[in-house]
Design a protein around this motif. Structure first.
Motif, PDB file in Angstrom:
ATOM      1  N   VAL A  43     -26.893   7.681 -96.301  1.00 28.62           N
ATOM      2  CA  VAL A  43     -25.830   7.771 -95.326  1.00 28.62           C
ATOM      3  C   VAL A  43     -24.544   8.165 -95.999  1.00 28.62           C
ATOM      4  CG1 VAL A  43     -24.525   6.497 -93.658  1.00 28.62           C
ATOM      5  CG2 VAL A  43     -26.946   6.209 -94.039  1.00 28.62           C
ATOM      6  N   VAL A  44     -24.196   7.522 -97.093  1.00 28.74           N
ATOM      7  CA  VAL A  44     -22.838   7.761 -97.883  1.00 28.74           C
ATOM      8  C   VAL A  44     -22.510   9.070 -98.371  1.00 28.74           C
ATOM      9  CG1 VAL A  44     -21.421   7.152 -99.620  1.00 28.74           C
ATOM     10  CG2 VAL A  44     -22.605   5.306 -98.274  1.00 28.74           C
ATOM     11  N   PRO A  45     -23.734   9.899 -99.060  1.00 22.71           N
ATOM     12  CA  PRO A  45     -23.365  11.359 -99.229  1.00 22.71           C
ATOM     13  C   PRO A  45     -22.921  12.230 -98.199  1.00 22.71           C
ATOM     14  CG  PRO A  45     -25.381  10.260-100.310  1.00 22.71           C
ATOM     15  CD  PRO A  45     -25.094   9.334 -99.208  1.00 22.71           C
ATOM     16  N   GLY A  46     -23.429  11.958 -97.113  1.00 21.59           N
ATOM     17  CA  GLY A  46     -22.951  12.902 -95.890  1.00 21.59           C
ATOM     18  C   GLY A  46     -21.691  12.499 -95.436  1.00 21.59           C
ATOM     19  N   ARG A  47     -21.343  11.013 -95.542  1.00 22.26           N
ATOM     20  CA  ARG A  47     -20.061  10.425 -95.064  1.00 22.26           C
ATOM     21  C   ARG A  47     -18.783  11.003 -95.858  1.00 22.26           C
ATOM     22  NH1 ARG A  47     -21.437   4.560 -92.510  1.00 22.26           N
ATOM     23  NH2 ARG A  47     -22.300   5.384 -90.606  1.00 22.26           N
ATOM     24  N   MET A  48     -19.184  10.979 -97.059  1.00 26.79           N
ATOM     25  CA  MET A  48     -18.006  11.293 -98.328  1.00 26.79           C
ATOM     26  C   MET A  48     -17.694  12.599 -97.926  1.00 26.79           C
ATOM     27  SD  MET A  48     -17.254   8.900-100.361  1.00 26.79           S
ATOM     28  CE  MET A  48     -16.666   9.980-101.668  1.00 26.79           C
ATOM     29  N   VAL A  49     -18.397  13.747 -97.724  1.00 25.66           N
ATOM     30  CA  VAL A  49     -18.088  14.850 -97.393  1.00 25.66           C
ATOM     31  C   VAL A  49     -17.347  15.066 -96.017  1.00 25.66           C
ATOM     32  CG1 VAL A  49     -19.081  17.220 -96.682  1.00 25.66           C
ATOM     33  CG2 VAL A  49     -20.210  15.933 -98.709  1.00 25.66           C
ATOM     34  N   GLU A  50     -17.899  14.523 -95.226  1.00 23.32           N
ATOM     35  CA  GLU A  50     -17.089  14.426 -93.814  1.00 23.32           C
ATOM     36  C   GLU A  50     -15.741  13.581 -93.919  1.00 23.32           C
ATOM     37  OE1 GLU A  50     -19.605  13.062 -90.304  1.00 23.32           O
ATOM     38  OE2 GLU A  50     -21.201  13.379 -91.626  1.00 23.32           O
ATOM     39  N   MET A  51     -15.722  12.636 -94.494  1.00 23.41           N
ATOM     40  CA  MET A  51     -14.495  11.920 -94.825  1.00 23.41           C
ATOM     41  C   MET A  51     -13.365  12.658 -95.644  1.00 23.41           C
ATOM     42  SD  MET A  51     -12.869   9.108 -93.979  1.00 23.41           S
ATOM     43  CE  MET A  51     -13.374   7.643 -93.694  1.00 23.41           C
ATOM     44  N   ILE A  52     -13.866  13.443 -96.513  1.00 20.00           N
ATOM     45  CA  ILE A  52     -12.722  14.478 -97.348  1.00 20.00           C
ATOM     46  C   ILE A  52     -12.472  15.669 -96.470  1.00 20.00           C
ATOM     47  CG2 ILE A  52     -12.805  16.038 -99.204  1.00 20.00           C
ATOM     48  CD1 ILE A  52     -14.548  13.914-100.643  1.00 20.00           C
ATOM     49  N   GLU A  53     -13.111  16.016 -95.719  1.00 25.00           N
ATOM     50  CA  GLU A  53     -12.653  17.143 -94.786  1.00 25.00           C
ATOM     51  C   GLU A  53     -11.964  16.610 -93.518  1.00 25.00           C
ATOM     52  OE1 GLU A  53     -16.467  18.426 -93.160  1.00 25.00           O
ATOM     53  OE2 GLU A  53     -16.875  19.663 -95.042  1.00 25.00           O
ATOM     54  N   ALA A  54     -12.226  15.372 -93.359  1.00 24.49           N
ATOM     55  CA  ALA A  54     -11.219  14.714 -92.201  1.00 24.49           C
ATOM     56  C   ALA A  54      -9.949  14.577 -92.777  1.00 24.49           C
ATOM     57  CB  ALA A  54     -11.906  13.392 -91.756  1.00 24.49           C
ATOM     58  N   VAL A  55      -9.737  13.794 -93.886  1.00 28.54           N
ATOM     59  CA  VAL A  55      -8.427  13.544 -94.566  1.00 28.54           C
ATOM     60  C   VAL A  55      -7.894  15.073 -94.736  1.00 28.54           C
ATOM     61  CG1 VAL A  55      -7.448  13.085 -96.861  1.00 28.54           C
ATOM     62  CG2 VAL A  55      -9.078  11.463 -95.749  1.00 28.54           C
ATOM     63  N   GLN A  56      -8.424  16.067 -95.201  1.00 29.76           N
ATOM     64  CA  GLN A  56      -7.744  17.177 -95.738  1.00 29.76           C
ATOM     65  C   GLN A  56      -7.381  17.938 -94.444  1.00 29.76           C
ATOM     66  OE1 GLN A  56     -10.984  18.981 -98.082  1.00 29.76           O
ATOM     67  NE2 GLN A  56     -10.103  18.175 -99.930  1.00 29.76           N
ATOM     68  N   ARG A  57      -8.014  17.706 -93.160  1.00 34.57           N
ATOM     69  CA  ARG A  57      -7.523  18.390 -92.054  1.00 34.57           C
ATOM     70  C   ARG A  57      -6.703  17.458 -91.174  1.00 34.57           C
ATOM     71  NH1 ARG A  57     -13.355  18.779 -90.659  1.00 34.57           N
ATOM     72  NH2 ARG A  57     -12.660  17.168 -88.974  1.00 34.57           N
ATOM     73  N   ARG A  58      -6.436  16.337 -91.768  1.00 31.16           N
ATOM     74  CA  ARG A  58      -5.559  15.186 -90.891  1.00 31.16           C
ATOM     75  C   ARG A  58      -6.074  15.006 -89.858  1.00 31.16           C
ATOM     76  NH1 ARG A  58      -1.082  17.730 -93.998  1.00 31.16           N
ATOM     77  NH2 ARG A  58      -0.452  18.959 -92.208  1.00 31.16           N
ATOM     78  N   ASP A  59      -7.316  15.041 -89.550  1.00 32.90           N
ATOM     79  CA  ASP A  59      -8.080  14.880 -88.154  1.00 32.90           C
ATOM     80  C   ASP A  59      -7.964  13.223 -87.889  1.00 32.90           C
ATOM     81  OD1 ASP A  59     -10.004  14.425 -86.022  1.00 32.90           O
ATOM     82  OD2 ASP A  59     -11.325  16.101 -86.685  1.00 32.90           O
ATOM     83  N   PHE A  60      -7.221  12.663 -87.397  1.00 22.18           N
ATOM     84  CA  PHE A  60      -7.305  11.140 -87.019  1.00 22.18           C
ATOM     85  C   PHE A  60      -8.569  10.538 -86.373  1.00 22.18           C
ATOM     86  CE2 PHE A  60      -6.500   6.994 -85.486  1.00 22.18           C
ATOM     87  CZ  PHE A  60      -6.237   6.202 -86.469  1.00 22.18           C
ATOM     88  N   ALA A  61      -8.931  11.306 -85.229  1.00 22.04           N
ATOM     89  CA  ALA A  61     -10.324  10.768 -84.672  1.00 22.04           C
ATOM     90  C   ALA A  61     -11.429  10.721 -85.649  1.00 22.04           C
ATOM     91  CB  ALA A  61     -10.456  11.695 -83.351  1.00 22.04           C
ATOM     92  N   ALA A  62     -11.483  11.983 -86.305  1.00 22.03           N
ATOM     93  CA  ALA A  62     -12.833  11.836 -87.199  1.00 22.03           C
ATOM     94  C   ALA A  62     -12.470  10.649 -88.052  1.00 22.03           C
ATOM     95  CB  ALA A  62     -12.932  13.203 -87.694  1.00 22.03           C
ATOM     96  N   PHE A  63     -11.593  10.614 -88.952  1.00 21.06           N
ATOM     97  CA  PHE A  63     -11.147   9.789 -90.078  1.00 21.06           C
ATOM     98  C   PHE A  63     -11.341   8.370 -89.558  1.00 21.06           C
ATOM     99  CE2 PHE A  63      -7.903   6.634 -91.499  1.00 21.06           C
ATOM    100  CZ  PHE A  63      -8.161   6.779 -92.976  1.00 21.06           C
ATOM    101  N   ALA A  64     -11.011   7.921 -88.219  1.00 17.67           N
ATOM    102  CA  ALA A  64     -11.140   6.737 -87.608  1.00 17.67           C
ATOM    103  C   ALA A  64     -12.587   6.349 -87.399  1.00 17.67           C
ATOM    104  CB  ALA A  64     -10.399   6.762 -86.504  1.00 17.67           C
ATOM    105  N   GLU A  65     -13.175   7.176 -86.559  1.00 16.54           N
ATOM    106  CA  GLU A  65     -14.722   6.957 -86.167  1.00 16.54           C
ATOM    107  C   GLU A  65     -15.640   6.721 -87.691  1.00 16.54           C
ATOM    108  OE1 GLU A  65     -18.282   9.006 -84.222  1.00 16.54           O
ATOM    109  OE2 GLU A  65     -16.340   9.408 -83.215  1.00 16.54           O
ATOM    110  N   LEU A  66     -15.442   7.485 -88.608  1.00 11.41           N
ATOM    111  CA  LEU A  66     -16.095   7.322 -89.902  1.00 11.41           C
ATOM    112  C   LEU A  66     -15.659   5.963 -90.455  1.00 11.41           C
ATOM    113  CD1 LEU A  66     -15.814  10.957 -91.479  1.00 11.41           C
ATOM    114  CD2 LEU A  66     -17.815   9.658 -91.158  1.00 11.41           C
TER     115      LEU A  66
END
Length: 397
Positions: A229-252
């Motif tokens: 689980v975590v390896p994929g989540r790390m990639v998604e979280m870094i992308e969400a932070v870099q995009r400043r995508d609050f909805a994606a950041f919050a859900e993760l």
């Protein structure tokens, strides 16, 4: 008598949004998965540490929050040993700035947290990051310090940087590649806000270190989480932070917090870090988001009942009103909101009805209002030293 060489630094608390839970090597503090955190601002939460070194000191000594502690603690010793080793290496390599005579001098260390340790706010992360950073200044050690901080407290490696920080788990047995790395600086997402909801329950039933050991030994879900689980989540979280995508950041953030606590329940015997107040906060957040049909708030919980809420600046006043309504504070005594000031607004009646929870009196002791902040820094003003000119704790501590 020569005047001791004295340096004072501060270091921040960090709150993980992708959690670290479980070690593959207890001694070197190597994690079973990578993690990612947000560094909180030191104007609200910080550790301050002064280190003095002098040939007149008989032995290494440490004072924490005004009380002398045992300097022989293995994790403290690891940090001291590593910094001195690197300082000796610099001296041997002929660095002109290195004073080999001073390397044999003993140190006096004095450290204070400006936040209550009962708040369960990663005090060891800020504490060890501050210790390592200050020792490095005293002994002239430069370069990668997160590996040393990690040996004091795992999450301390993430407090060596401001902004958004990942701790890369690494693969080497010696831990040389298990390091912290900044993903984005503190200026990257200026409207992001952090609210720490301090629950009244103070003592956690199971310490993090022993809890992790039991989880590693007994939880199959923890193994699945670390590997799948975590390896994929790390990639998604870094992308969400870099995009400043609050909805994606919050859900993760919320899903990862929930799964971490699920692994605690899957531990045998189970570990309960959340209490009825924590569960009420979770309900409040989901009902608030549901009312607006968008994700405006995210919660995360570490190994304790206190909620850390991430949101955007424009939603802070209304959410704080919701917290005050559903967790009515004690009217007498201390202030309910500490830190960054929050504008007072009325709670909309339709929001109150949509949330529809029974108010839980005194469930939240107070709220700390803060934002993303920088990493450790040196205090240049000598009046801020915690040790006097003789290298001993000032009487006012």
């Amino acid at each position: 008598m020569e005047k001791p060489k004295t340096v004072t630094c501060t270091a921040p608390v960090n709150i993980a949004v992708i959690k670290y839970w479980g070690k593959r090597n207890e001694e070197l503090i190597l994690p079973i998965n990578s993690s990612l955190s947000v560094t909180l601002h030191q104007d609200q939460l910080k550790t301050t540490t002064t280190v003095a070194t002098s040939r007149s000191f008989q032995e290494d000594r440490i004072w924490l929050n005004g009380k002398e502690e045992d300097i022989t603690h293995p994790r403290l010793q690891s940090c001291l040993r590593e910094i001195r080793r690197l300082a000796r290496k610099r001296s041997k390599d002929g660095d002109p700035a290195s004073d080999s005579m001073k390397l044999s001098h003993k140190v006096h260390i004095c450290s204070v947290n400006d936040f209550p340790t009962a708040a369960g706010l990663a005090s060891s992360a800020a504490g060890f990051a501050c210790l390592v950073y200050t020792l490095a200044q005293v002994f002239g050690v430069e370069g990668e310090l997160s590996e040393i901080a990690r040996q004091g407290s795992g999450s301390a490696c993430r407090s060596m940087y401001g902004g958004f920080v990942q701790w890369i788990m690494g693969e080497e047995d010696d831990g040389k590649d298990s390091l912290a790395q900044q993903v984005a600086p503190e200026t990257h997402w200026p409207e992001l806000r952090v609210l720490v909801l301090v629950a009244s329950a103070e003592r956690k039933p199971v310490g993090s270190t022993s809890g992790m050991q039991t989880s590693v030994q007994t939880s199959r879900l923890l193994k699945h989480r670390a590997e799948s689980v975590v390896p994929g989540r790390m990639v998604e979280m870094i992308e969400a932070v870099q995009r400043r995508d609050f909805a994606a950041f919050a859900e993760l953030t919320m899903k990862d917090s929930n799964q971490f606590h699920a692994t605690c329940l899957d531990t045998y015997p189970p570990i309960f870090y959340l209490n009825s107040v924590s569960q009420q906060v979770i309900n409040l957040v989901h009902r608030y988001n549901g009312h607006y049909k968008e994700t405006r708030l995210a919660y995360t919980f570490d190994a304790g009942p206190n909620a850390v809420i991430y949101t955007l600046q424009q939603h802070v006043p209304e959410f704080v009103q919701a917290v005050q309504h559903f967790f009515p504070p004690e009217t007498n005594g201390g202030e309910f909101i500490k830190g960054l000031p929050i504008e007072h607004v009325a709670l909309p009646e339709e929001l109150r009805q949509a949330i529809g929870l029974e108010p839980l009196a005194k469930g939240i002791s107070y709220i700390i209002s803060t934002k993303v902040g920088p990493g450790p820094c040196v205090l240049e003003d000598p009046t801020q030293h915690l040790l006097g000119s003789d290298g001993w704790p000032k009487k006012t501590l």
